[in-house]
Write a protein that holds these residues in place. Structure first.
Motif, PDB file in Angstrom:
ATOM      1  N   PRO A 160      -7.506   0.049 -13.561  1.00  0.00           N
ATOM      2  CA  PRO A 160      -6.848   1.330 -13.285  1.00  0.00           C
ATOM      3  C   PRO A 160      -6.914   1.687 -11.803  1.00  0.00           C
ATOM      4  CG  PRO A 160      -8.231   1.507 -15.238  1.00  0.00           C
ATOM      5  CD  PRO A 160      -8.530   0.169 -14.623  1.00  0.00           C
ATOM      6  N   GLU A 161      -5.843   2.266 -11.285  1.00  0.00           N
ATOM      7  CA  GLU A 161      -5.762   2.590  -9.862  1.00  0.00           C
ATOM      8  C   GLU A 161      -6.886   3.528  -9.428  1.00  0.00           C
ATOM      9  OE1 GLU A 161      -2.564   4.400  -6.594  1.00  0.00           O
ATOM     10  OE2 GLU A 161      -1.955   4.022  -8.674  1.00  0.00           O
ATOM     11  N   LEU A 162      -7.368   4.363 -10.318  1.00  0.00           N
ATOM     12  CA  LEU A 162      -8.448   5.289  -9.995  1.00  0.00           C
ATOM     13  C   LEU A 162      -9.658   4.562  -9.420  1.00  0.00           C
ATOM     14  CD1 LEU A 162      -9.817   8.079 -10.090  1.00  0.00           C
ATOM     15  CD2 LEU A 162     -10.418   7.599 -12.475  1.00  0.00           C
ATOM     16  N   PHE A 163      -9.902   3.339  -9.879  1.00  0.00           N
ATOM     17  CA  PHE A 163     -11.076   2.588  -9.447  1.00  0.00           C
ATOM     18  C   PHE A 163     -10.770   1.644  -8.281  1.00  0.00           C
ATOM     19  CE2 PHE A 163     -11.696   3.666 -13.929  1.00  0.00           C
ATOM     20  CZ  PHE A 163     -12.860   4.407 -13.824  1.00  0.00           C
ATOM     21  N   LEU A 164      -9.554   1.741  -7.752  1.00  0.00           N
ATOM     22  CA  LEU A 164      -9.164   0.943  -6.592  1.00  0.00           C
ATOM     23  C   LEU A 164      -8.642   1.815  -5.458  1.00  0.00           C
ATOM     24  CD1 LEU A 164      -7.238  -1.933  -8.429  1.00  0.00           C
ATOM     25  CD2 LEU A 164      -9.525  -2.078  -7.426  1.00  0.00           C
ATOM     26  N   VAL A 165      -8.769   3.127  -5.614  1.00  0.00           N
ATOM     27  CA  VAL A 165      -8.159   4.033  -4.650  1.00  0.00           C
ATOM     28  C   VAL A 165      -8.750   3.863  -3.262  1.00  0.00           C
ATOM     29  CG1 VAL A 165      -9.712   5.981  -5.119  1.00  0.00           C
ATOM     30  CG2 VAL A 165      -7.376   6.410  -4.313  1.00  0.00           C
ATOM     31  N   GLU A 166     -10.038   3.508  -3.164  1.00  0.00           N
ATOM     32  CA  GLU A 166     -10.646   3.308  -1.850  1.00  0.00           C
ATOM     33  C   GLU A 166     -10.075   2.073  -1.157  1.00  0.00           C
ATOM     34  OE1 GLU A 166     -13.386   1.014  -4.622  1.00  0.00           O
ATOM     35  OE2 GLU A 166     -12.089   2.777  -4.682  1.00  0.00           O
ATOM     36  N   ASP A 167      -9.702   1.050  -1.947  1.00  0.00           N
ATOM     37  CA  ASP A 167      -9.092  -0.142  -1.370  1.00  0.00           C
ATOM     38  C   ASP A 167      -7.673   0.162  -0.878  1.00  0.00           C
ATOM     39  OD1 ASP A 167     -11.289  -1.886  -1.867  1.00  0.00           O
ATOM     40  OD2 ASP A 167     -10.700  -1.971  -3.961  1.00  0.00           O
ATOM     41  N   ASP A 168      -6.953   0.981  -1.632  1.00  0.00           N
ATOM     42  CA  ASP A 168      -5.612   1.387  -1.215  1.00  0.00           C
ATOM     43  C   ASP A 168      -5.684   2.190   0.079  1.00  0.00           C
ATOM     44  OD1 ASP A 168      -2.715   1.691  -1.694  1.00  0.00           O
ATOM     45  OD2 ASP A 168      -3.211   3.799  -1.949  1.00  0.00           O
ATOM     46  N   TYR A 169      -6.690   3.060   0.178  1.00  0.00           N
ATOM     47  CA  TYR A 169      -6.889   3.840   1.406  1.00  0.00           C
ATOM     48  C   TYR A 169      -7.145   2.911   2.589  1.00  0.00           C
ATOM     49  CZ  TYR A 169      -9.617   6.330   4.931  1.00  0.00           C
ATOM     50  OH  TYR A 169     -10.104   6.803   6.125  1.00  0.00           O
ATOM     51  N   GLU A 170      -8.067   1.952   2.419  1.00  0.00           N
ATOM     52  CA  GLU A 170      -8.400   1.045   3.514  1.00  0.00           C
ATOM     53  C   GLU A 170      -7.180   0.229   3.933  1.00  0.00           C
ATOM     54  OE1 GLU A 170     -12.002  -2.008   4.629  1.00  0.00           O
ATOM     55  OE2 GLU A 170     -11.152  -2.147   2.620  1.00  0.00           O
ATOM     56  N   LEU A 171      -6.388  -0.206   2.960  1.00  0.00           N
ATOM     57  CA  LEU A 171      -5.189  -0.976   3.264  1.00  0.00           C
ATOM     58  C   LEU A 171      -4.196  -0.135   4.055  1.00  0.00           C
ATOM     59  CD1 LEU A 171      -3.559  -3.566   2.910  1.00  0.00           C
ATOM     60  CD2 LEU A 171      -2.779  -2.699   0.697  1.00  0.00           C
ATOM     61  N   THR A 172      -4.036   1.123   3.673  1.00  0.00           N
ATOM     62  CA  THR A 172      -3.117   2.018   4.376  1.00  0.00           C
ATOM     63  C   THR A 172      -3.584   2.281   5.800  1.00  0.00           C
ATOM     64  OG1 THR A 172      -2.516   3.097   2.290  1.00  0.00           O
ATOM     65  CG2 THR A 172      -2.031   4.298   4.318  1.00  0.00           C
ATOM     66  N   VAL A 173      -4.898   2.476   5.969  1.00  0.00           N
ATOM     67  CA  VAL A 173      -5.454   2.703   7.303  1.00  0.00           C
ATOM     68  C   VAL A 173      -5.277   1.466   8.178  1.00  0.00           C
ATOM     69  CG1 VAL A 173      -7.591   3.106   8.587  1.00  0.00           C
ATOM     70  CG2 VAL A 173      -7.080   4.479   6.563  1.00  0.00           C
ATOM     71  N   ARG A 174      -5.525   0.306   7.615  1.00  0.00           N
ATOM     72  CA  ARG A 174      -5.366  -0.931   8.380  1.00  0.00           C
ATOM     73  C   ARG A 174      -3.909  -1.137   8.798  1.00  0.00           C
ATOM     74  NH1 ARG A 174      -9.202  -5.406   5.241  1.00  0.00           N
ATOM     75  NH2 ARG A 174     -11.071  -5.050   6.502  1.00  0.00           N
ATOM     76  N   ALA A 175      -2.992  -0.840   7.883  1.00  0.00           N
ATOM     77  CA  ALA A 175      -1.573  -0.990   8.215  1.00  0.00           C
ATOM     78  C   ALA A 175      -1.177  -0.034   9.335  1.00  0.00           C
ATOM     79  CB  ALA A 175      -0.719  -0.737   6.972  1.00  0.00           C
ATOM     80  N   ALA A 176      -1.696   1.192   9.290  1.00  0.00           N
ATOM     81  CA  ALA A 176      -1.406   2.159  10.349  1.00  0.00           C
ATOM     82  C   ALA A 176      -2.012   1.700  11.674  1.00  0.00           C
ATOM     83  CB  ALA A 176      -1.948   3.539   9.964  1.00  0.00           C
TER      84      ALA A 176
END
Length: 213
Positions: A151-167
């Motif tokens: 579930p995405e709820l348990f991967l939200v920190e990885d999505d955040y890190e990916l978004t920050v890295r892309a920025a």
């Protein structure tokens, strides 16, 4: 907002977030935290785990429910989260999510000293960072794609890190382009400083700021 906590080590937060699922002993806590990559989400010193567990117990956030011995293995104490521990977990998580805090990443430290390099050296370092970021982003996207069953709820920190890295990647690319095109403000003076050793007047004025003499 709570500004002082009885146990402030972030490992304590990770422990509470693990034990909230079911009672377990410290060895099992460590195994689950490693398996879930929590040491990538927060600074964790594994050698302090037992001290953290003892402190959480001392302050009423964990409690002992059983002690077991399996064969010749050392006795293992089983802990569970208390009502106070659950309240601490929820309040601490709420504070971390809601309250921005100054952070000091190594990249920011390097940028603050960028003038120590020539513009060309800075550009080379940025190219290396771009390559590393592209590789890390590709690997992280592949890892997330492989966790489609979680579930995405348990991967939200990885999505955040990916978004920050892309920025960050977009920002670094833009900075590199400005250096490459010689459109970065003051770049000529920066380059001349390294070529001649003569400090530009505007740099000298900055150096004098904060002087106590």
């Amino acid at each position: 907002m709570v500004t002082g906590r009885k146990v402030s080590n972030l490992l304590a937060l990770a422990v509470l977030g693990t034990v909230v699922q079911r009672p377990m002993h410290p060895y099992e806590m460590a195994s689950l935290l490693r398996e879930r990559g929590k040491d990538e989400d927060m600074p964790i010193k594994w050698g302090s785990l037992y001290t953290v567990v003892r402190n959480l117990t001392k302050h009423g956030f964990l409690e002992v429910v059983d002690s077991r011995r399996e064969g010749a293995r050392p006795e293992r104490t089983i802990y569970r989260i208390t009502e106070a521990g659950l309240a601490e977990l929820r309040d601490w998580t709420r504070e971390l999510v809601a309250t921005p805090r100054p952070e000091h990443p190594h990249f920011k430290a390097g940028l603050s000293m960028l003038a120590a390099l020539t513009p060309d050296e800075a550009a080379d370092a940025l190219r290396a960072r771009i390559a590393a970021l592209e590789q890390a982003i590709a690997a992280q996207r592949a890892a997330l794609a492989g966790h489609a069953d979680i579930p995405e709820l348990f991967l939200v920190e990885d999505d955040y890190e990916l978004t920050v890295r892309a920025a960050e990647l977009a920002w670094v690319r833009e900075l590199l382009e400005r250096l490459t095109n010689e459109t970065f403000p003051g770049q000529a003076a920066w380059r001349k400083w390294h070529a001649t050793g003569e400090v530009p007047p505007e740099y000298a004025a900055l150096a004098d700021r904060g002087s106590t003499e």
